[in-house]
Design an enzyme around this catalytic site. Structure first.
Site, PDB file in Angstrom:
ATOM      1  N   SER A   1       1.655   8.372 -15.623  1.00 58.36           N
ATOM      2  CA  SER A   1       0.574   9.634 -15.377  1.00 58.36           C
ATOM      3  C   SER A   1      -0.290   9.636 -16.627  1.00 58.36           C
ATOM      4  O   SER A   1       0.133   9.941 -17.804  1.00 58.36           O
ATOM      5  CB  SER A   1       1.348  10.822 -15.062  1.00 58.36           C
ATOM      6  OG  SER A   1       0.445  11.859 -15.241  1.00 58.36           O
TER       7      SER A   1
ATOM      8  N   THR B   1      -8.985  -0.011 -19.914  1.00 58.83           N
ATOM      9  CA  THR B   1      -8.362  -0.516 -18.643  1.00 58.83           C
ATOM     10  C   THR B   1      -9.631  -0.415 -17.666  1.00 58.83           C
ATOM     11  O   THR B   1     -10.597   0.469 -17.807  1.00 58.83           O
ATOM     12  CB  THR B   1      -7.137   0.066 -18.064  1.00 58.83           C
ATOM     13  OG1 THR B   1      -7.486   1.400 -17.706  1.00 58.83           O
ATOM     14  CG2 THR B   1      -6.179   0.162 -19.309  1.00 58.83           C
TER      15      THR B   1
ATOM     16  N   ASP C   1       0.979  -1.318   0.134  1.00 59.04           N
ATOM     17  CA  ASP C   1      -0.087  -0.070  -0.119  1.00 59.04           C
ATOM     18  C   ASP C   1       0.840   1.308   0.030  1.00 59.04           C
ATOM     19  O   ASP C   1       1.639   1.360   0.861  1.00 59.04           O
ATOM     20  CB  ASP C   1      -0.809   0.212   1.298  1.00 59.04           C
ATOM     21  CG  ASP C   1      -1.852   1.130   1.265  1.00 59.04           C
ATOM     22  OD1 ASP C   1      -1.703   2.158   0.429  1.00 59.04           O
ATOM     23  OD2 ASP C   1      -2.745   1.078   1.988  1.00 59.04           O
TER      24      ASP C   1
ATOM     25  N   LYS D   1      -1.789  14.825 -11.532  1.00 61.37           N
ATOM     26  CA  LYS D   1      -1.097  14.446 -12.568  1.00 61.37           C
ATOM     27  C   LYS D   1      -0.081  15.676 -12.996  1.00 61.37           C
ATOM     28  O   LYS D   1       1.225  15.154 -13.268  1.00 61.37           O
ATOM     29  CB  LYS D   1      -1.915  14.387 -14.033  1.00 61.37           C
ATOM     30  CG  LYS D   1      -1.200  14.296 -15.269  1.00 61.37           C
ATOM     31  CD  LYS D   1      -2.210  14.816 -16.625  1.00 61.37           C
ATOM     32  CE  LYS D   1      -1.333  15.059 -17.579  1.00 61.37           C
ATOM     33  NZ  LYS D   1      -0.120  14.127 -17.932  1.00 61.37           N
TER      34      LYS D   1
ATOM     35  N   TYR E   1      -7.771  14.999 -10.078  1.00 62.49           N
ATOM     36  CA  TYR E   1      -6.995  14.048 -10.666  1.00 62.49           C
ATOM     37  C   TYR E   1      -6.112  14.899 -11.766  1.00 62.49           C
ATOM     38  O   TYR E   1      -4.668  14.545 -11.774  1.00 62.49           O
ATOM     39  CB  TYR E   1      -7.964  12.844 -11.558  1.00 62.49           C
ATOM     40  CG  TYR E   1      -7.060  11.934 -12.120  1.00 62.49           C
ATOM     41  CD1 TYR E   1      -6.256  11.049 -11.496  1.00 62.49           C
ATOM     42  CD2 TYR E   1      -6.753  12.110 -13.416  1.00 62.49           C
ATOM     43  CE1 TYR E   1      -5.573  10.296 -12.097  1.00 62.49           C
ATOM     44  CE2 TYR E   1      -6.102  11.276 -14.193  1.00 62.49           C
ATOM     45  CZ  TYR E   1      -5.291  10.357 -13.481  1.00 62.49           C
ATOM     46  OH  TYR E   1      -4.570   9.395 -14.165  1.00 62.49           O
TER      47      TYR E   1
END
Length: 305
Positions: free
Chosen positions: A134, A183, A56, A152, A148
């Site tokens: 990224s 994905t 983790d 990045k 997000y």
């Protein structure tokens, strides 16, 4: 020459695909994921060539232990793939402090934790190639989840500075920027409660996202293997045919805006002055040198590679 990899986020998506590609060609891989049961099947398929480990990236102590155990197990580290991450679906006004902190903890600070643990080993070794993964979507004009994108861009800045810092030690750095791929990334995203003023924006965003053409993630393996095999890899590698066109459009728009305001920007310079050299010299020559214990955690005191 066969390589030894350390990959975070290897349970699915790019991390899983690249781990399998490396193993299939005969390389060795430490494959990590938050849940060990998600990657133990790799051991059944590839035997001693793979070391599955639970990791983790938000746990500093575990990160340090796992990186060092992996290095001891395989005796070297050639390719570090910082791929683990998460996502948050929220407009800026919708996300809570806790949600934002958790996102940065996993996507940015988690990446730094892995780097901090691995860099002493790579410096002692005198070689290595770091791949920071990224999403390339941040350069598009398509409205994206603000937080997000923020992580990045932080990751991009991190790798730009990192490349300069570690070049003298023979360590290479590449920021890998995949475009839109089919994905599972995003399926496990945390979704903030919607505020009524942004409901329509959210619908439009999701509609456009659903209509995007997505690449085959399996097709990225060959590019990544080529990347780690070259002597002089690029600082940036975009994956997919959407990255460069979007980058051209985005930077053309930015240049046009900067040029339109050039006169105002230049006037803001004022009368040029010399740098404050005194405090710069203090930073350059007066800083206390710190020796990290990790430097000698695998290599004994005074021992070299």
């Amino acid at each position: 020459m066969k390589k030894t990899w350390f990959i975070t986020g290897a349970s699915r998506g790019f991390g899983r695909i690249w781990a399998e590609a490396a193993l299939q060609r005969g390389d060795k891989v430490t494959a990590t994921a938050r849940k060990l049961e998600d990657i133990v099947d790799l051991k059944e398929r590839f035997g001693d060539a793979v070391l599955p480990m639970a990791l983790d990236v938000t746990n500093s102590e575990q990160v340090s232990q796992v990186v060092q155990q992996a290095f001891k197990h395989f005796s070297r580290l050639d390719v570090l793939v910082n791929n683990a991450g998460t996502s948050l679906f929220a407009a800026t006004e919708e996300a809570s402090d806790e949600q934002i902190r958790d996102l940065f903890d996993a996507n940015y600070i988690g990446m730094v934790r892995v780097l901090r643990s691995a860099l002493p080993l790579l410096r002692k070794q005198g070689s290595g190639h770091i791949l920071g993964v990224s999403s390339g979507l941040g350069i598009t004009a398509l409205p994206l989840i603000g937080f997000y994108c923020a992580t990045k861009w932080a990751v991009e800045a991190l790798h730009e500075s990192l490349a300069q810092e570690v070049r003298p030690f023979g360590i290479k750095v590449t920021l890998v920027e995949p475009g839109a791929y089919a994905t599972d990334f995003g399926k496990s995203a945390e979704i903030a409660d919607a505020l009524e003023p942004y409901v329509e924006f959210r619908k439009q965003f999701l509609t456009r996202l659903a209509g995007m053409e997505r690449g085959d993630p399996e097709a990225t393996s060959e590019a990544v293997l080529k990347l780690v095999d070259v002597d002089d890899p690029p600082l940036r590698l975009g994956l997919g045919n959407s990255i460069l066109p979007r980058a051209r459009a985005a930077y053309a728009e930015r240049l046009a805006e900067w040029e339109a305001w050039e006169e105002v920007s230049n006037a803001a310079m004022g009368e040029p002055k010399k740098s404050a050299t005194e405090w710069i010299e203090q930073l350059a020559y007066g800083s206390q040198i710190r020796h990290d214990a990790a430097d000698e955690s695998v290599f004994g005191a005074g021992e070299t590679k």
